[in-house]
Design a protein around this motif. Structure first.
Motif, short mmCIF file in Angstrom:
data_model
loop_
_atom_site.label_atom_id
_atom_site.label_comp_id
_atom_site.label_asym_id
_atom_site.label_seq_id
_atom_site.Cartn_x
_atom_site.Cartn_y
_atom_site.Cartn_z
N GLY A 11 12.13 -6.11 5.04
CA GLY A 11 12.95 -6.85 5.98
C GLY A 11 13.15 -8.28 5.51
O GLY A 11 12.66 -8.68 4.45
N LYS A 12 13.84 -9.07 6.30
CA LYS A 12 14.07 -10.47 5.99
C LYS A 12 13.01 -11.36 6.64
O LYS A 12 13.30 -12.45 7.12
CB LYS A 12 15.47 -10.89 6.47
N TRP A 13 11.78 -10.87 6.64
CA TRP A 13 10.69 -11.57 7.31
C TRP A 13 10.23 -12.76 6.48
O TRP A 13 10.16 -12.70 5.25
CB TRP A 13 9.54 -10.60 7.56
N ALA A 33 8.49 -11.93 -3.16
CA ALA A 33 9.46 -11.10 -3.87
C ALA A 33 8.94 -9.67 -4.01
O ALA A 33 7.73 -9.45 -4.18
CB ALA A 33 9.75 -11.70 -5.24
N THR A 34 9.85 -8.71 -3.99
CA THR A 34 9.49 -7.29 -4.12
C THR A 34 10.37 -6.64 -5.18
O THR A 34 10.99 -5.60 -4.94
CB THR A 34 9.64 -6.56 -2.78
N ASN A 72 3.22 -5.32 11.91
CA ASN A 72 1.79 -5.55 11.75
C ASN A 72 1.55 -6.28 10.43
O ASN A 72 1.27 -7.47 10.40
CB ASN A 72 1.06 -4.20 11.79
N TYR A 73 1.71 -5.57 9.32
CA TYR A 73 1.59 -6.21 8.01
C TYR A 73 2.30 -5.38 6.96
O TYR A 73 2.60 -4.20 7.17
CB TYR A 73 0.13 -6.43 7.62
N TYR A 132 4.83 -0.74 -5.19
CA TYR A 132 5.43 -0.09 -4.02
C TYR A 132 5.25 -0.96 -2.78
O TYR A 132 4.14 -1.41 -2.48
CB TYR A 132 4.79 1.29 -3.79
N PHE A 133 6.36 -1.14 -2.06
CA PHE A 133 6.33 -1.94 -0.83
C PHE A 133 6.12 -1.02 0.37
O PHE A 133 6.89 -0.10 0.60
CB PHE A 133 7.64 -2.72 -0.67
#
Length: 390
Positions: A140-142, A147-148, A169-170, A154-155
């Motif tokens: 998301g744009k949190w 960077a991912t 949550n996290y 893996y995200f």
């Protein structure tokens, strides 16, 4: 007892079932003062035969029994008796070849008090077994996210429920090769912390195939702690605190750091978040050049980090902090994997700007901040340590 079967277990909806029921009998001289508890890390499992550890906590001696109702016996527990707290009780079960789910009740008896928990095994018509491969979620744009863009990681993100609403949550960035997350990112404030207590309900993360996770029901071999990246004390509440005990949230961390300066820093972070609307946190494990490994319960190797870091982005509406930067301020910390003095001055000596930490670890942090407040303001937040932190 071989525990390799743990890697084959799946929990579609991970839960810890924890109930304590007080007796109505009037206490006498032999009565137990404290209610016993029984905790099942994986309350619902797939159809395959396997086993897991169960925890019993009671004052004095206790016994544990399994009730299958009118069904045939399909699970066993060993030992069936003990004293005080034990987390090495093995619950084993057979393969369920039927279409319907089945359940049994575990009952602990300590003196005149009992505690019960239900254990469920899915049938062949129930939820599917765990996926065979790991798959990234969509970031998301949190504000807390780094960077991912590393194709080898893996995200994964987890949600939770607070006040009847679904909130994040996290999230973490996971290395299958190293069997740990290189960082865990999450928002933090009083509401998100919640209330409750530590569960110690260790278990597999249901979003990652267990074959890619370390088995840590009994901790690392070699003297390392099961070091949380998202601290247990940052997420309280039934069904929520348990997620901090997922094995994907653990790294092999030396106790002389984990239980001392690192624990003090975690406390400082919580204290800071109480004075802000939200504190965005990135906790990471620096594995660049790491050569040492620890071993999980199945003898599989897990990379031992060379160091640990935290990056903090604080926000307070109204201008009481960060007057020149829209209420945003930042700070970062880096600790080599060793002992430090356990006091705030020594911890603050490890502080630096977010820019400095990015240069040190080679990672772009808070990548969504420029879109929120503009490139120039974000650059200032990341290049300065506001005096407020002191």
């Amino acid at each position: 007892m071989q525990l390799s079967s743990f890697l084959k277990i799946f929990l579609p909806l991970p839960a810890v079932i924890l109930f304590a029921v007080s007796s109505c009998v009037k206490p006498d001289e032999t009565a137990i003062d404290r209610d016993p508890t029984v905790s099942i890390p994986l309350g619902t499992v797939g159809t395959k035969a396997s086993s897991q550890f169960v925890t019993v906590d009671a004052d004095g001696s206790w016994t544990i029994s399994l009730d299958f109702g009118e069904a045939e016996t399909w699970a066993s527990i060993e030992p069936a008796a003990g004293e005080g707290r034990r987390s090495d009780i093995v619950l084993s079960w057979e393969k369920n070849e039927g279409e319907d789910e089945r359940s049994c009740t575990l009952t602990v008896t300590a003196g005149e008090k009992t505690a019960s928990a239900t254990f469920i095994q899915n049938g062949t018509s129930g939820p599917a077994e765990e996926p065979s491969e790991i798959k990234s979620d969509i970031p998301g744009k949190w504000l807390e996210l780094p960077a991912t863009d590393d194709p080898g990681l893996y995200f994964i993100t987890h949600d939770m429920e607070r006040a009847g609403k679904k909130v994040r949550n996290y999230s973490y960035y996971y290395s299958v090769e190293d069997k740990l997350a290189v960082w865990v990112a999450y928002p933090l404030n009083k509401r998100l912390i919640g209330s409750g207590s530590r569960t110690d309900d260790w278990g597999y993360d249901p979003k990652v195939p267990s074959k890619y996770q370390p088995a840590l029901f009994k901790g690392f071999k070699g003297g390392y702690d099961r070091g949380h990246q998202l601290p247990s004390a940052d997420r309280y509440g039934s069904g929520i605190n348990e997620t901090t005990f997922y094995f994907t949230n653990m790294t092999p961390q030396k106790g002389e750091l984990n239980q001392q300066a690192w624990a003090e820093l975690e406390t400082m972070v919580r204290e800071w978040c109480y004075e802000m609307d939200t504190l965005y946190v990135v906790t990471g494990a620096d594995i660049r050049g790491a050569q040492d490994v620890a071993y999980d319960n199945n003898g599989e190797s897990v990379t031992v980090p060379e160091g640990y870091f935290k990056a903090l982005l604080g926000y307070k509406k109204g201008g009481s902090i960060g007057n020149a930067t829209g209420g945003y301020i930042g700070i970062a910390f880096y600790f080599d994997h060793r002992r430090y003095d356990n006091d705030k001055n020594a911890i603050m000596d490890q502080s630096m700007t977010i820019d400095e930490l990015e240069d040190k670890i080679g990672c772009d942090l808070f990548v969504n901040l420029p879109d929120k407040i503009g490139e120039d303001t974000a650059a200032r937040v990341e290049s300065e340590v506001d005096s407020w932190w002191n």
